[in-house]
Design a protein around this motif. Structure first.
Motif: not given
Length: 297
Positions: A14-20, A25-28
């Motif tokens: 969850t930390y990895i995902g939030a940091l990504y 954000p444009e790649n999410t």
């Protein structure tokens, strides 16, 4: 080759995902963050809070045992701790033998903690404790404990625990005075007399850890598309309050709550959770804010 990321992150994921989402954000496209960790507080405070979550999970297991398990070694919620201590006293007096291993009180509590991680194990865990309460050490006791040991074991003993410790020490601020850990262990024991200060003492090496680059905190990902955070009320590893904190902090997040137990909820046989997460991942449809999935659903 995907243009944007579709991601399910469990626990530390969850930390990895939030940091990504904060950085790219444009790649999410869609992020599911299930069983949120926290890196905002120091390692001692984190361990104390985790112990509180473990106690909540234990209390949920006791309620499950009394309501749904047969046999159950407990006669009531108020007496469960005393009755559990009786089982542990018997193990102190005569440690369990499983294959070529000896299980003392502390190792048994580690396995019990691990069993709380998976709600589908709770029925058989209640049966294990009921047998031990009656002084039985039959084939079921041996085989079930052997299964827990295999679930818990590293291919290389100590490897996973060492990696886990290294990440925790690097990601969190850490007091360097041993007295801070002692005080934290006392606070943890007040929260959970059964599991005590073990979670705090496991982090003691962080007091001597070399200085590392400070991990990013305060992640809000304001430019990210909608994010789904999943929290379990009886999660023994990542307390539900952490999921609520992450959902509040991430600007575009919605929180989905599972009322049951176990560490993380998606893909664990809970139709309500699975359907909500799948709808988000496949069609971009978020559950309504405040959606709660009852235990077992």
């Amino acid at each position: 080759g995907d243009e944007r990321l579709n991601y399910v992150g469990f626990s530390y994921g969850t930390y990895i995902g939030a940091l990504y989402a904060e950085m790219y954000p444009e790649n999410t496209r869609a992020l599911v963050l299930d069983g949120a960790v926290q890196t905002e507080r120091d390692v001692v405070s984190e361990a104390v809070e985790q112990t509180g979550g473990l106690q909540t999970s234990w209390e949920a297991f006791v309620a499950f045992c009394l309501d749904r398990a047969e046999p159950c070694p407990f006669t009531g919620t108020d007496s469960a701790l005393r009755e559990m201590e009786g089982i542990l006293d018997d193990i102190d007096a005569e440690p369990l033998r499983v294959a070529d291993r000896t299980l003392d009180r502390d190792r048994f509590l580690d396995l019990l903690r691990g069993a709380l991680y998976t709600e589908t194990l709770w029925y058989d865990t209640a049966g294990l404790l009921a047998r031990l309460a009656e002084g039985e050490r039959d084939d079921f006791v041996h085989d079930y404990l052997l299964g827990l040991l295999r679930r818990d074991g590293d291919e290389t003993p100590g490897m996973e625990e060492s990696a886990h410790l290294a990440v925790r020490c690097a990601d969190h601020a850490a007091p360097t005075d041993v007295r801070d850990y002692q005080e934290g262990a006392i606070r943890a024991t007040r929260l959970s007399p059964l599991f005590g200060g073990d979670e705090v003492w496991r982090k003691l090496p962080c007091a001597y850890w070399p200085e590392t680059e400070i991990a990013p905190i305060g992640v809000t990902a304001p430019m990210a598309p909608p994010i789904l955070v999943v929290g379990t009320l009886g999660d023994p590893a990542t307390p539900y309050t952490w999921a609520r904190e992450m959902a509040d902090r991430l600007a575009t997040a919605t929180l989905l709550t599972y009322e049951g137990g176990g560490h993380t909820a998606y893909a664990k046989g809970h139709p309500c959770v699975n359907e909500a997460v799948d709808a988000y991942l496949l069609r971009g449809e978020l559950p309504e804010e405040g959606t709660v999935c009852p235990t077992g659903s």
